[in-house]
Design a protein around this motif. Structure first.
Motif, PDB file in Angstrom:
ATOM      1  N   ILE A  89      40.918  47.023  40.933  1.00  0.00           N
ATOM      2  CA  ILE A  89      40.296  45.984  41.771  1.00  0.00           C
ATOM      3  C   ILE A  89      41.138  44.717  41.746  1.00  0.00           C
ATOM      4  CG2 ILE A  89      38.297  44.419  41.969  1.00  0.00           C
ATOM      5  CD1 ILE A  89      36.580  46.809  40.939  1.00  0.00           C
ATOM      6  N   LEU A  90      41.562  44.303  40.559  1.00  0.00           N
ATOM      7  CA  LEU A  90      42.320  43.061  40.411  1.00  0.00           C
ATOM      8  C   LEU A  90      43.702  43.133  41.051  1.00  0.00           C
ATOM      9  CD1 LEU A  90      41.265  42.232  36.766  1.00  0.00           C
ATOM     10  CD2 LEU A  90      40.635  40.953  38.836  1.00  0.00           C
ATOM     11  N   ALA A  91      44.242  44.326  41.178  1.00  0.00           N
ATOM     12  CA  ALA A  91      45.544  44.486  41.840  1.00  0.00           C
ATOM     13  C   ALA A  91      45.427  44.256  43.343  1.00  0.00           C
ATOM     14  CB  ALA A  91      46.105  45.877  41.557  1.00  0.00           C
ATOM     15  N   GLU A  92      44.213  44.398  43.875  1.00  0.00           N
ATOM     16  CA  GLU A  92      44.013  44.289  45.323  1.00  0.00           C
ATOM     17  C   GLU A  92      43.242  43.048  45.757  1.00  0.00           C
ATOM     18  OE1 GLU A  92      42.223  47.864  46.775  1.00  0.00           O
ATOM     19  OE2 GLU A  92      43.896  49.111  46.093  1.00  0.00           O
ATOM     20  N   GLN A  93      42.479  42.453  44.837  1.00  0.00           N
ATOM     21  CA  GLN A  93      41.615  41.345  45.234  1.00  0.00           C
ATOM     22  C   GLN A  93      41.709  40.175  44.260  1.00  0.00           C
ATOM     23  OE1 GLN A  93      37.796  42.023  46.911  1.00  0.00           O
ATOM     24  NE2 GLN A  93      37.990  44.250  46.746  1.00  0.00           N
ATOM     25  N   HIS A  94      41.597  38.998  44.830  1.00  0.00           N
ATOM     26  CA  HIS A  94      41.510  37.777  44.019  1.00  0.00           C
ATOM     27  C   HIS A  94      40.058  37.611  43.566  1.00  0.00           C
ATOM     28  CE1 HIS A  94      41.952  33.595  42.814  1.00  0.00           C
ATOM     29  NE2 HIS A  94      40.807  33.390  43.441  1.00  0.00           N
ATOM     30  N   VAL A  95      39.872  37.301  42.294  1.00  0.00           N
ATOM     31  CA  VAL A  95      38.531  36.990  41.800  1.00  0.00           C
ATOM     32  C   VAL A  95      38.566  35.633  41.116  1.00  0.00           C
ATOM     33  CG1 VAL A  95      37.860  39.409  41.551  1.00  0.00           C
ATOM     34  CG2 VAL A  95      38.778  38.181  39.588  1.00  0.00           C
TER      35      VAL A  95
END
Length: 120
Positions: free
Chosen positions: A43-49
């Motif tokens: 998830i973190l590789a694809e989206q900014h949180v």
């Protein structure tokens, strides 16, 4: 600006509780969920949180061991370890890593305080 929260927790019930407490207070918050560090990495590789809650004891890589990778993948995210591990060493480790610590079961007010600090 819409904020994103990633809940990394192997317990479906706990993920659901944190999710519900978060959106009850911040309906505009986008909430993502991962049952383990491996799924969270994807998830973190694809989206900014903006915010991350992290369990300590999970299958595979435990929460404390995942923090360095998490900080590389989401360097600006505010992170909070939510765990039933109440040992002083765990609390100290969280401080040293610069992350928040909340004991399980997480109290709604404490979670909201953490989330509010990342919503500003």
């Amino acid at each position: 600006m819409t904020r994103k929260l990633l809940i990394i927790e192997d317990s479906r019930l706990t993920r659901s509780m944190i999710h519900q407490m978060a959106v009850d207070e911040f309906p505009e918050l986008i909430v993502l969920e991962a049952p383990d560090a491996e799924s969270a990495s994807l998830i973190l590789a694809e989206q900014h949180v903006d915010l991350v809650t992290l369990d300590h004891n999970m299958p595979g890589l435990e929460g404390m061991g995942f923090v360095p990778q998490l900080k590389k993948l989401a360097p600006d995210a505010r992170v909070c370890m939510i765990t039933a591990n109440l040992q002083n060493e765990t609390v100290s480790d969280c401080r040293e890593l610069g992350i928040c610590y909340l004991p399980k079961p997480v109290e709604q007010e404490a979670l909201i305080d953490f989330l509010r600090s990342g919503m500003e």
